[in-house]
Motif scaffolding. Structure first.
Motif, short mmCIF file in Angstrom:
data_model
loop_
_atom_site.label_atom_id
_atom_site.label_comp_id
_atom_site.label_asym_id
_atom_site.label_seq_id
_atom_site.Cartn_x
_atom_site.Cartn_y
_atom_site.Cartn_z
N VAL A 254 -3.97 -23.39 -21.37
CA VAL A 254 -2.97 -24.12 -22.16
C VAL A 254 -3.61 -24.65 -23.43
O VAL A 254 -4.74 -25.16 -23.41
N VAL A 255 -2.91 -24.49 -24.53
CA VAL A 255 -3.30 -25.13 -25.78
C VAL A 255 -2.34 -26.28 -26.02
O VAL A 255 -1.11 -26.09 -26.05
N VAL A 256 -2.88 -27.48 -26.14
CA VAL A 256 -2.08 -28.66 -26.41
C VAL A 256 -2.16 -28.93 -27.91
O VAL A 256 -3.27 -29.03 -28.45
N ILE A 257 -1.03 -29.02 -28.56
CA ILE A 257 -1.02 -29.29 -29.99
C ILE A 257 -0.72 -30.77 -30.19
O ILE A 257 0.38 -31.24 -29.87
N GLY A 258 -1.70 -31.49 -30.70
CA GLY A 258 -1.54 -32.92 -30.94
C GLY A 258 -2.28 -33.75 -29.90
O GLY A 258 -2.02 -33.64 -28.71
N THR B 11 -3.68 -34.37 -17.06
CA THR B 11 -3.01 -33.93 -15.84
C THR B 11 -3.21 -32.43 -15.62
O THR B 11 -3.50 -31.99 -14.50
N ALA B 12 -3.07 -31.66 -16.68
CA ALA B 12 -3.23 -30.21 -16.55
C ALA B 12 -4.65 -29.87 -16.10
O ALA B 12 -4.86 -29.00 -15.25
N ARG B 13 -5.62 -30.56 -16.67
CA ARG B 13 -7.01 -30.30 -16.30
C ARG B 13 -7.24 -30.62 -14.82
O ARG B 13 -7.89 -29.87 -14.10
N GLU C 128 -7.16 -24.43 -17.76
CA GLU C 128 -8.12 -24.44 -18.87
C GLU C 128 -7.41 -25.08 -20.05
O GLU C 128 -6.35 -24.61 -20.46
N VAL C 129 -7.97 -26.15 -20.58
CA VAL C 129 -7.24 -26.93 -21.57
C VAL C 129 -7.99 -27.05 -22.90
O VAL C 129 -9.15 -27.48 -22.93
N ARG D 144 -11.48 -29.13 -23.88
CA ARG D 144 -12.10 -28.88 -25.19
C ARG D 144 -11.20 -29.45 -26.28
O ARG D 144 -10.02 -29.11 -26.35
N ILE D 145 -11.76 -30.33 -27.09
CA ILE D 145 -10.98 -30.99 -28.14
C ILE D 145 -11.45 -30.47 -29.50
O ILE D 145 -12.64 -30.48 -29.78
#
Ligand code: FAD
Length: 404
Positions: A145-149, A160-162, A167-168, A200-201
């Motif tokens: 998952v790619v989280v935008i923001g 939560t996803a992690r 994989e975040v 990963r940020i």
């Protein structure tokens, strides 16, 4: 006086209906609900509800019987226009409602991503119960998952996803996480905690395009030229207040529906509360629009008091919380416009607070796993109190003693 019609059955609308009855209001109350669920709490949607297995009932403020017993007409419909001269609200169903007083509690909606492929099924948002439910059902271990923001909602989802084994990657344009909302001290702590959990940020970059195989998301491209694989994209880039009904009715709007210190619009028969309201604040000397449960519920209580004969300017003390992985962030006051930050407690022990000062005056406290500091801050700041930066930094200084 006549009926009170409330548009929107979120935190603000629900609380107003309940508080009106608590204050003895005896005329008709209509609560317009356009979501297809009984009124529910939003914060768990990115926290416990997303993580857990509980049903939607666990989110509801009250069971259906409450509205019946309290004679609150909970109507499933959507307001489409307001006729101020006739004091009527027109609904999507074609019906209309007469009001003595109208309250706009329309909240906010997701700001949508405006890049190609952003309408694919695996590009998701997180504001409503339906969105949370569908994300919860969709995510599975091993997905990318790619989280935008990297705001509150993006980071709560990421944690939560992690924890669920995804994989975040989090992509954030700003120089640090939650940059608009918290001090650098808090950003750095959460960045380190999320990184240690395997998230990963990526800071100072943005997603410029979404790649797909024609049906599903396959990856994203970043502004620095990198590509990342992805099965799912979760967008948390803020919200837009729902001001259109008010604007179409000729009421002044800016970055929210403009209301005075009593939360009244330019029309003495119409108030606006919660996320949609840009309110004049004597406490802070300007206009504010806040997005929090505290703001929505305290606005509601203020208007309920006014409509039952006890008008007072709104003077709520802002507070907020965010749960991210094992850590609880709590904010008391407004931690913007500060010129000095003093840390109390121990960052290494994951229990500390950032006391924010402006011109020597305490304006807010951001606490990580320090509920005592937070509660102290709420009580002290609500009473317009302060302690010196030296006292804040001194672990032996007795906070409780400063409250009396
Ligand atoms: P909303 O809750 O948005 O309710 C507005 C309602 O009005 C909606 O149901 C909408 O559909 C309806 N509506 C809009 N237009 C119409 C119309 N024309 N006719 C009929 N109905 C209409 N805050 C915190 O303090 N702490 C947290 O930890 C926290 N976590 C959050 C997590 C998530 C995932 C989200 C989305 C928000 C979170 N918030 C949190 C923010 C908080 O939930 C909001 O500030 C709060 O819900 C605002 O309440 P409201 O009633 O003003 O707006």
């Amino acid at each position: 006086a006549g009926a009170v019609v409330i548009i929107g059955a979120g935190h603000a609308g629900y609380q107003l209906a309940a508080s009106l009855r608590q204050h003895g209001f005896s005329e008709r109350i209509v609560l317009l609900n356009d979501e297809g669920h009984l009124p529910y709490q939003r914060p768990p949607l990115s926290k416990a509800y997303l993580k857990g297995t509980g049903g939607p009932d666990s989110l509801m403020f009250r069971p259906e019987k409450f509205y019946f017993d309290q004679k609150i007409d909970l109507i499933s419909d959507r307001a489409v226009s307001i006729d101020r001269a006739a004091r009527k609200v027109v609904l999507a169903s074609g019906a209309s409602l007469d009001y003595g007083h109208l309250v706009l509690a329309t909240g906010a909606r997701n700001r949508l991503l405006d890049i190609p492929n952003a309408n694919l099924h695996s590009v998701r948002y997180l504001r409503t119960l339906d969105e949370s439910q569908s994300l919860r059902d969709y995510i599975t271990e091993g997905q990318r998952v790619v989280v935008i923001g990297a705001g509150f909602i993006g980071l709560e989802f990421a944690a939560t996803a992690r924890a669920k084994g995804l994989e975040v990657d989090v992509v954030e344009l700003g120089p640090r996480v939650m940059a608009r909302a918290v001090t650098a001290e808090i950003s750095e702590f959460f960045q380190a905690r999320h990184s240690a959990a395997g998230i990963r940020i990526h800071l100072g970059v943005q997603v410029t395009s979404i790649e797909s195989d024609g049906h599903k998301v396959t990856g994203v491209s970043l502004s620095d030229g990198r590509h990342m694989k992805a099965d799912l994209i979760v967008v948390g880039v803020g919200v837009l207040p729902n001001v259109e009904l008010a604007a179409d009715a000729g009421l002044p709007v800016a970055s929210g529906i403009i209301v005075d210190e009593h939360l009244l619009t330019a029309d003495p028969n119409i108030s606006a509360i919660g996320d949609c309201a840009l309110f004049a604040s004597p406490r802070f000397g300007g206009s504010l629009r806040l997005e929090s449960v505290q703001n929505a519920t305290d606005h509601a209580r203020c208007v309920a008091a006014r409509l039952t004969g006890d008008a007072k300017p709104y003077d709520g003390l802002p507070w907020f919380w965010s749960d991210q992985g094992p850590d609880k962030l709590q904010i008391a006051g407004l931690t913007t416009g500060y010129d000095r930050v003093v840390v109390r407690g121990d960052q290494a022990q994951a229990a500390f607070s950032a006391f924010c000062y402006r011109g020597g005056q305490l304006v807010g406290i951001e606490s990580v796993n320090r509920a005592g500091d937070h509660m102290f801050g709420r009580r002290l700041l609500a009473a317009y109190g302060s302690i010196s930066p030296e006292q804040a930094a001194d672990a032996s200084f007795d906070l409780k003693g400063a409250l009396t």
